[in-house]
Design an enzyme around this catalytic site. Structure first.
Site, PDB file in Angstrom:
ATOM      1  N   ARG A  53       0.882  -1.143   0.075  1.00 27.78           N
ATOM      2  CA  ARG A  53       0.023  -0.034  -0.059  1.00 27.78           C
ATOM      3  C   ARG A  53       0.838   1.149  -0.042  1.00 27.78           C
ATOM      4  O   ARG A  53       2.170   1.111   0.247  1.00 27.78           O
ATOM      5  CB  ARG A  53      -0.898   0.048   1.268  1.00 27.78           C
ATOM      6  CG  ARG A  53      -0.193  -0.242   2.662  1.00 27.78           C
ATOM      7  CD  ARG A  53      -0.570   0.660   3.587  1.00 27.78           C
ATOM      8  NE  ARG A  53      -0.670   1.960   3.619  1.00 27.78           N
ATOM      9  CZ  ARG A  53       0.580   2.851   3.720  1.00 27.78           C
ATOM     10  NH1 ARG A  53       1.666   2.118   3.865  1.00 27.78           N
ATOM     11  NH2 ARG A  53       0.490   4.125   3.529  1.00 27.78           N
ATOM     12  N   GLY A  54       0.149   2.404  -0.193  1.00 24.81           N
ATOM     13  CA  GLY A  54       0.885   3.690  -0.298  1.00 24.81           C
ATOM     14  C   GLY A  54       0.897   3.874  -1.643  1.00 24.81           C
ATOM     15  O   GLY A  54       1.685   3.099  -2.637  1.00 24.81           O
ATOM     16  N   ALA A  55       0.730   5.241  -2.087  1.00 30.51           N
ATOM     17  CA  ALA A  55       0.846   5.437  -3.737  1.00 30.51           C
ATOM     18  C   ALA A  55       1.853   5.065  -4.381  1.00 30.51           C
ATOM     19  O   ALA A  55       1.975   4.472  -5.362  1.00 30.51           O
ATOM     20  CB  ALA A  55       0.153   7.001  -3.728  1.00 30.51           C
ATOM     21  N   ARG A  91      -7.391  -0.589  -7.332  1.00 33.56           N
ATOM     22  CA  ARG A  91      -7.686   0.553  -6.442  1.00 33.56           C
ATOM     23  C   ARG A  91      -7.674   1.638  -7.189  1.00 33.56           C
ATOM     24  O   ARG A  91      -7.079   2.203  -8.009  1.00 33.56           O
ATOM     25  CB  ARG A  91      -6.497   0.663  -5.364  1.00 33.56           C
ATOM     26  CG  ARG A  91      -6.455  -0.295  -4.170  1.00 33.56           C
ATOM     27  CD  ARG A  91      -5.786  -0.158  -3.153  1.00 33.56           C
ATOM     28  NE  ARG A  91      -6.293   0.710  -2.230  1.00 33.56           N
ATOM     29  CZ  ARG A  91      -5.650   1.296  -1.244  1.00 33.56           C
ATOM     30  NH1 ARG A  91      -4.492   1.085  -1.026  1.00 33.56           N
ATOM     31  NH2 ARG A  91      -6.202   2.149  -0.473  1.00 33.56           N
ATOM     32  N   GLN A 199      -2.634   3.068   9.907  1.00 36.87           N
ATOM     33  CA  GLN A 199      -1.144   2.952   9.152  1.00 36.87           C
ATOM     34  C   GLN A 199      -0.201   3.875   9.985  1.00 36.87           C
ATOM     35  O   GLN A 199       0.799   3.525   9.796  1.00 36.87           O
ATOM     36  CB  GLN A 199      -1.632   3.524   7.969  1.00 36.87           C
ATOM     37  CG  GLN A 199      -2.188   2.634   6.687  1.00 36.87           C
ATOM     38  CD  GLN A 199      -3.588   2.911   6.755  1.00 36.87           C
ATOM     39  OE1 GLN A 199      -4.184   3.361   7.695  1.00 36.87           O
ATOM     40  NE2 GLN A 199      -4.300   2.535   5.591  1.00 36.87           N
ATOM     41  N   ASP A 240      -1.944  10.627  -2.470  1.00 32.05           N
ATOM     42  CA  ASP A 240      -2.440   9.781  -3.503  1.00 32.05           C
ATOM     43  C   ASP A 240      -2.682  10.306  -4.716  1.00 32.05           C
ATOM     44  O   ASP A 240      -2.374   9.520  -5.834  1.00 32.05           O
ATOM     45  CB  ASP A 240      -3.449   8.999  -2.969  1.00 32.05           C
ATOM     46  CG  ASP A 240      -3.049   8.158  -1.832  1.00 32.05           C
ATOM     47  OD1 ASP A 240      -3.160   8.793  -0.571  1.00 32.05           O
ATOM     48  OD2 ASP A 240      -2.860   6.994  -1.896  1.00 32.05           O
ATOM     49  N   LYS A 251      -4.966  10.230   2.635  1.00 29.89           N
ATOM     50  CA  LYS A 251      -5.786   9.406   3.507  1.00 29.89           C
ATOM     51  C   LYS A 251      -6.910   9.826   4.248  1.00 29.89           C
ATOM     52  O   LYS A 251      -6.673  11.373   4.784  1.00 29.89           O
ATOM     53  CB  LYS A 251      -4.888   8.626   4.557  1.00 29.89           C
ATOM     54  CG  LYS A 251      -5.355   7.841   5.576  1.00 29.89           C
ATOM     55  CD  LYS A 251      -6.127   6.655   4.944  1.00 29.89           C
ATOM     56  CE  LYS A 251      -5.448   5.715   4.149  1.00 29.89           C
ATOM     57  NZ  LYS A 251      -6.504   4.741   3.244  1.00 29.89           N
TER      58      LYS A 251
HETATM   59  O1  MRU Z   1      -4.906   3.405   1.759  1.00 22.71           O
HETATM   60  P1  MRU Z   1      -3.545   3.567   1.675  1.00 22.71           P
HETATM   61  O2  MRU Z   1      -2.597   2.974   3.007  1.00 22.71           O
HETATM   62  O3  MRU Z   1      -2.850   2.880   0.492  1.00 22.71           O
HETATM   63  O4  MRU Z   1      -3.179   5.178   1.614  1.00 22.71           O
HETATM   64  C1  MRU Z   1      -1.922   5.742   1.690  1.00 22.71           C
HETATM   65  C2  MRU Z   1      -2.142   7.238   2.235  1.00 22.71           C
HETATM   66  O5  MRU Z   1      -3.095   7.801   1.605  1.00 22.71           O
HETATM   67  C3  MRU Z   1      -0.869   7.618   2.680  1.00 22.71           C
HETATM   68  O6  MRU Z   1      -1.473   8.741   3.519  1.00 22.71           O
HETATM   69  C4  MRU Z   1      -0.081   8.418   1.899  1.00 22.71           C
HETATM   70  O7  MRU Z   1       0.157   9.763   2.039  1.00 22.71           O
HETATM   71  C5  MRU Z   1      -0.054   8.223   0.320  1.00 22.71           C
HETATM   72  S1  MRU Z   1       1.118   7.150   0.092  1.00 22.71           S
HETATM   73  C6  MRU Z   1       2.650   7.939   0.470  1.00 22.71           C
END
Ligand code: MRU
Length: 350
Positions: A53-55, A91, A199, A240, A251
């Site tokens: 996970r994480g963009a 996603r 997270q 994201d 998030k």
């Molecule tokens: O649903 P996730 O855990 O994949 O979401 C990720 C996020 O939103 C993180 O906050 C993040 O800032 C983006 S990825 C560096």
């Protein structure tokens, strides 16, 4: 980054064995396990369950997945296209997933070899990792300047996990913090728990703990009060997707932090690589916000007597609504920290 003395990326691949590996983020901080994916279906499962996970990490995973699809389908473009469609729809909100898949898919032709695909993937991965490192160096200046002006430890608030797990290495929001700590600038991090999947409490805290950076986990509702008490000097979050007018999708809960920061005149920075900017979309309200299974609100991941399991915190009969992201309007964002530098407006980024 190092875990128990060994270097890891949060996602990587083995060219000869046709395998993708990832640190299973759902089990942290209790168990450190590596997951192996041998098919596109397995990669998609890992993406949808947030094992990866994480963009930015999704971008790397998508590029590796397209290489795997190429290898498995022996270059058959129709079959690879089928996998591509499944992958980019696994996603909806993080733009990096499509960016990573496109890095491979948009260059395929009937004469492309697997070695060429692999080289493309390697090039993309290296470019991204370099970007995260540069984000760290640019963002470091902000922390350094605050420290030099105020001669006291810098209190930084972050939300969710935008560290090395979310990016492959270094991180986005956490990269400047890691850099500051390495350069001897005293920092303290307020880590938003980040319900429902925590997270922040599970992953950001784990990363900071491993690097011996001082931090406190706070409940998601706490940061407003800390801002009122002048206990937050600056805020850095990841993203994201950042759209043309600067609205930033991140998030769920990010918007509320930005609102409180604005009211309290606290600088609010978004750290992200260029691969997270999507100038095909004008404003944040046009982005699809992922709605996830409400079970993520009903259940919580816990450890008990060295065993991990999911526990119910309220009955399934109680309806719950689980939006994974929100939109922070550009007007609340002080600046964007990118690999090219720090910009007040998205129009200056490219
Ligand atoms: O649903 P996730 O855990 O994949 O979401 C990720 C996020 O939103 C993180 O906050 C993040 O800032 C983006 S990825 C560096």
């Amino acid at each position: 980054m190092r875990v128990n003395g060994a270097y890891y990326q949060s996602v990587w691949a083995d060219y000869y064995n046709k395998e993708i590996y990832l640190i299973n983020q759902t089990l942290l901080p209790f168990r450190f396990e590596i997951k192996k994916c041998l098919s596109i279906q397995e990669v998609i499962y890992s993406i949808q369950t947030l094992e990866v996970r994480g963009a930015p990490a999704l971008g790397l995973t998508a590029a590796y997945a397209m290489w795997l699809s190429f290898a498995i389908n022996k270059g058959n473009i129709e079959k690879i296209k089928h996998d591509y469609d499944l992958l980019i729809n696994s996603r909806p909100t993080a733009v990096n997933l499509k960016v990573g898949a496109d890095k491979v898919f948009s260059h395929l032709s009937y004469s492309t070899t697997e070695e060429e695909v692999w080289e493309k993937v390697q090039h993309f991965v290296n470019q991204e990792l370099t970007a995260f490192q540069r984000i760290g160096l640019h963002g470091f200046r902000l922390i350094y300047d605050f420290y030099v002006t105020n001669s006291r430890p810098v209190n930084i608030l972050t939300h969710c996990n935008a560290g090395w797990l979310a990016c492959g290495d270094y991180g986005t929001a956490l990269a400047p913090i890691f850099e500051a700590h390495r350069q001897g600038i005293p920092v303290h991090v307020w880590v938003d728990e980040t319900r429902p999947l925590n997270q922040g409490a599970r992953l950001t805290a784990w990363e900071l703990y491993n690097e011996k950076i001082p931090f406190h986990i706070i409940a998601d509702n706490t940061s407003g009060q800390l801002m009122l008490q002048h206990k937050v000097d600056l805020i850095i979050v990841g993203a994201d997707r950042i759209v043309k007018n600067g609205d930033t999708i991140n998030k769920i809960g990010t918007y509320l932090k930005a609102l409180a920061a604005y009211h309290n005149h606290i600088p609010f920075y978004v750290a992200a690589p260029l691969s997270t900017f999507d100038f095909d979309i004008h404003d944040g309200q046009s982005v699809i916000i992922e709605e996830r299974n409400s079970k993520e609100l009903h259940d919580i991941f816990v450890e008990w007597n060295h065993n991990t399991f999911w526990a119910k915190i309220f009955p399934y009969e109680f309806p719950a609504y689980n939006l994974a992201f929100d939109v922070t309007p550009a007007s609340f964002i002080t600046a964007y920290i990118t690999e090219k530098g720090i910009f007040n407006k998205t129009s200056d980024v490219i």
